[in-house]
Design a protein around this motif. Structure first.
Motif, mmCIF file in Angstrom:
data_model
loop_
_atom_site.group_PDB
_atom_site.id
_atom_site.type_symbol
_atom_site.label_atom_id
_atom_site.label_comp_id
_atom_site.label_asym_id
_atom_site.label_seq_id
_atom_site.Cartn_x
_atom_site.Cartn_y
_atom_site.Cartn_z
ATOM 1 N N UNK A 1 0.811 -1.218 0.000
ATOM 2 C CA UNK A 1 0.000 0.000 0.000
ATOM 3 C C UNK A 1 0.842 1.265 0.000
ATOM 4 N N UNK A 2 1.982 1.249 0.713
ATOM 5 C CA UNK A 2 2.773 2.471 0.900
ATOM 6 C C UNK A 2 4.051 2.506 0.070
ATOM 7 N N UNK A 3 4.465 1.378 -0.508
ATOM 8 C CA UNK A 3 5.609 1.333 -1.434
ATOM 9 C C UNK A 3 6.925 1.796 -0.796
ATOM 10 N N UNK A 4 7.253 1.345 0.411
ATOM 11 C CA UNK A 4 8.527 1.781 1.003
ATOM 12 C C UNK A 4 9.720 1.165 0.292
ATOM 13 N N UNK A 5 10.794 1.931 0.211
ATOM 14 C CA UNK A 5 12.054 1.435 -0.334
ATOM 15 C C UNK A 5 12.998 1.003 0.772
ATOM 16 N N UNK A 6 12.948 1.682 1.923
ATOM 17 C CA UNK A 6 13.830 1.325 3.035
ATOM 18 C C UNK A 6 13.057 1.494 4.341
ATOM 19 N N UNK A 7 13.518 0.799 5.368
ATOM 20 C CA UNK A 7 12.976 0.972 6.719
ATOM 21 C C UNK A 7 14.100 0.761 7.728
ATOM 22 N N UNK A 8 14.185 1.658 8.704
ATOM 23 C CA UNK A 8 15.111 1.441 9.811
ATOM 24 C C UNK A 8 14.532 0.353 10.713
ATOM 25 N N UNK A 9 15.364 -0.635 11.004
ATOM 26 C CA UNK A 9 14.967 -1.749 11.869
ATOM 27 C C UNK A 9 16.179 -2.128 12.700
ATOM 28 N N UNK A 10 16.417 -1.361 13.765
ATOM 29 C CA UNK A 10 17.663 -1.493 14.524
ATOM 30 C C UNK A 10 17.803 -2.872 15.155
ATOM 31 N N UNK A 11 16.697 -3.473 15.541
ATOM 32 C CA UNK A 11 16.760 -4.772 16.209
ATOM 33 C C UNK A 11 17.419 -5.827 15.322
#
Length: 787
Positions: A310-320
């Protein structure tokens, strides 16, 4: 020239005539797709494991790089970028002034030392303690502008810098000041200053992806990428009224829902859910943010696949994912995180190819699809090569750009071709190509762009996609295509209105070019979108959009500037409040506009056929408004402004029983000239809802009209401390007069039928009022002062 170290045997490939397209096999699970650059999970604090990544981010303090108003020390950013380059990774940069509290919930500030003592600030206590300066202070604004200009001059042209977050303003650089807005509202940056800062970033970084936090704060929401801090918990919702603050709904509200076609979308997975998110696929229903406290906060997790699509993200921060919080993840956690990473951003697939040669010069043709959720946002070089079947010798044929960045996920038939500048001798050849990662020049760890084809990396050719074999005999192989030599567009400019359509076409030269496919792109699809065949559709936003037609064969393009005028309402008219042309901070739903707070506004475009006086009726609900209309208004005050910001009138809203109960508040008589222009309804004081707005002609007859007919109306004494008497001209014989009394905000105070030509004003408090008289069907309005 070099030779492959292993024997290159591809039994499945055969020599093909050039007229025949050859299909390739799609491989969704092709090895290495999880390593594709410019997409996937990223970290801000330094990865501590080998989870595949290509983007590293960091937040810097302004005091770390800015030593004086025109002096900078970039070493800390330079060193970070250099380290990323050595590791084959791209950089995400954000510079902040207010980093939020430290680990002990103590406020911090990254304001440069040269500004100490030159601005006012407050210290905000609470769960998110911070030091909040006056963000409108001229010294701070000047420093921010100077920094942005120098920041862009230093880093805009570097391919290793993938993204820049606007940062600087607000706690965490998120363009909001949290609790400080309630303690010291004047310290919140004005919208004019926000616009100025955002425009400065856009000017300083014309070549770099820019990410903003809130579309409502941007001067042109369609030209920025966006990031959110609560991905997978408050990302998507079909309830646009009560969940209007969800990330996807905010983008749609400001016509930025299609920005992903040109701008990067990303953010951070809600930190609360990161430790447990990948235990299941695609998600779990709820996650308790404190596993040691069963009664702690629980978060409903949204479907990962549905949210990404739905939002078409290219990157996401996922520190875990990158830290030792969970040093021994289960195989399921690792696998599920990889699945999500592959789902984000682009995924290319060569559906089919065709090979030919003329006079020894080979031609490669390919049809490329993007099976991901977003474009690549980079136009890197493509290198083409052959492997000689007789001696296994590798030979590069050259480089060319294939405009991979404009291939959309929902586009088909993305034709590309390459005509080799090098002639080949007769023989059998295997043809292949690769996308050149610019970080290869700095690191052997730079990941290649891999295609979702089963011939990707065939025979240990890392990063290369093998197409197939072709025999060249007497310099020929089949019939080579007739290449495009030029292209033009049917028109270069157009002016349309929201809701209009325009069919654009192109002219290809030569007329008999083999492949005449066109890729159409709009830089602001919320203002003017364009279909695959060049049909332009305008709206819902208005402004200017650039439509570009790219020839799929060759690097030719044509541009058309589309000026989109807002849809206008011919007044007088009764319209639904949702028929605005632009708004800020307001939520549409349930047939009304709601959540209207201080300084939220709505714009309406109106057309007046000839100059006239108009009254504006606002159908509003305001259960918290003051019941006593003579008290100072702290809630429910509206300003009506013209298109240059002048206040035409202030309207005080009456108290209603609930937000579902609407009453009418009327403006004073406004003279509107002939023409089409903007009327703004702005909340000087919230909180209220609006259902309808009526622009109606003022039928009131002023004293000038009565004087022309020798029919005079007088009220005396004026000022008065009690009642006023009405005196009529000689032509009046009426013994019955209707009177309405309204205050200066247009709110009716009382009405009555006058039989003794006296109006009692004793119950009114001191102030200015208007008395509207109806005498034998003729109306007059008089101003009266109650002392």
């Amino acid at each position: 020239m070099w030779k492959c170290t292993a024997l290159f045997i591809l039994m499945s490939f055969i020599s093909i005539n050039a007229q025949t397209w050859n299909n390739l096999t799609y491989s969704e699970d092709q090895s290495g797709l999880e390593e594709n650059p410019l997409k996937g999970f990223a970290d801000l604090y330094g990865p501590q494991n080998d989870f595949p990544r290509s983007i590293n981010g960091r937040l810097f303090g302004l005091n770390e790089v800015m030593t004086n108003l025109d002096e900078f020390n970039w070493s800390i950013i330079d060193n970070f970028i250099a380290q990323n380059k050595r590791e084959g990774n791209f950089s995400y940069l954000q510079v902040n002034i207010d980093p939020g509290p430290d680990g002990n919930n103590k406020p911090r500030s990254y304001m440069p030392a040269f500004l100490d003592g030159q601005y006012d600030f407050i210290i905000v206590d609470g769960p998110v303690a911070d030091i909040c300066p006056d963000w409108n202070d001229p010294e701070i604004l000047e420093a921010m502008v100077n920094f942005i200009d120098a920041f862009g001059a230093k880093y805009d042209t570097l391919p290793e810098v993938f993204m820049i977050s606007l940062g600087l303003y607000g706690i965490y650089g998120e363009w909001q000041i949290g609790d400080a807005a309630d303690i010291e509202p004047d310290f919140e940056m004005t919208q004019d200053n926000r616009v100025m800062i955002a425009n400065r970033f856009k000017k300083a970084f014309p070549n770099t992806n820019l990410l903003a936090r809130y579309a409502e704060h941007m001067p042109d929401p369609e030209v920025f990428g966006y990031s959110d801090g609560l991905f997978f918990s408050q990302s998507i919702s079909t309830n646009t009224f009560f969940n209007h603050f969800y990330f996807g709904n905010l983008l749609d509200a400001y016509n930025a829902g299609q920005n992903w076609r040109n701008q990067v979308i990303g953010g951070e997975i809600d930190p609360c859910i990161q430790p447990l998110l990948w235990q299941n696929w695609p998600n779990v229903n709820t996650i308790n943010c404190d596993p040691n406290n069963p009664s702690g906060q629980s978060v409903d997790v949204q479907d990962v696949v549905q949210t990404i699509e739905a939002l078409h993200p290219t990157f996401l921060f996922s520190h875990h994912i990158f830290t030792d919080i969970n040093p021994n993840p289960t195989s399921d956690e690792w696998t599920n995180a990889i699945r999500a990473q592959k789902k984000m951003g682009y995924t290319f697939f060569v559906e089919k190819y065709r090979l030919s040669a003329s006079n020894g010069f080979p031609v490669i043709e390919a049809n490329i699809q993007n099976t991901g959720v977003a474009p690549m946002y980079a136009n890197w070089d493509i290198e083409f090569a052959v492997i000689d079947g007789s001696n296994n010798e590798f030979q590069s044929l050259g480089f060319q750009k294939w405009n991979l960045n404009i291939i959309q996920p929902d586009a088909v038939n993305n034709y590309r071709s390459f005509v080799s500048p090098k002639a080949l001798e007769d023989g059998d050849y295997t043809f292949l190509f690769r996308v050149v990662n610019p970080l290869e020049a700095f690191s052997s760890s730079a990941a290649p762009v891999r295609f979702a084809n089963d011939t990707q990396d065939a025979n240990d050719m890392k990063g290369w996609l093998t197409l197939g074999q072709q025999t060249i005999s007497s310099g020929s192989a089949g019939v080579s295509p007739i290449s495009v030599s030029d292209m033009s567009i049917s028109q270069s400019t157009a002016t349309l209105t929201v809701g209009d359509n325009l069919q654009l076409t192109t002219i290809i030269s030569p007329e008999d070019a083999t492949e005449q496919g066109i890729t159409w792109v709009s830089d602001e699809p919320g203002t003017a979108s364009v279909s695959a065949d060049g049909l332009v559709t305008t709206g819902p936003a208005y402004g200017t959009a650039t439509i570009t037609a790219y020839a799929q064969d060759g690097n030719f393009k044509g541009v058309c500037e589309i000026n989109v005028d807002p849809l206008s309402v011919d007044i007088p008219a009764l319209i639904e409040a949702e028929e605005f042309v632009r708004m800020n901070g307001i939520v549409s739903g349930f047939g009304k506009l709601g959540f209207i707070d201080d300084r939220d506004w709505i714009d309406y475009n109106v057309t007046v056929s000839s100059q006239s006086n108009f009254l504006i009726d606002i159908h509003a609900s305001c259960p918290n408004c003051n019941d006593n209309l003579n008290q100072e208004q702290s809630i429910g005050l509206i300003e009506i402004k013209d298109e240059v910001g002048n206040v035409l009138d202030a309207i005080r809203l009456p108290k209603t029983n609930s937000f579902d109960d609407f009453k009418i508040a009327t403006s004073k008589s406004l003279t509107l000239a002939e023409g089409t222009y903007n009327i703004r309804i702005e909340a000087a004081k919230g909180a209220f809802d609006i259902d309808k707005i009526e622009f109606k002609q003022d039928q009131t007859v002023g004293i000038e009209s009565f004087e022309e007919e020798s029919r005079l109306v007088f009220l005396y004494p004026n000022p008065t401390d009690g009642s006023v008497s009405i005196t009529l001209g000689d032509d009046y014989y009426s013994s019955r007069i209707e009177a309405e009394i309204v205050n200066i905000y247009g709110v009716k105070i009382q009405s009555s039928i006058i039989t003794d030509q006296t109006i009692d004003l004793s119950r009114l408090t001191s102030g200015v009022y208007f008395i509207i008289l109806d005498i034998d069907g003729e109306r007059a309005i008089r101003k009266i002062i109650k002392s």
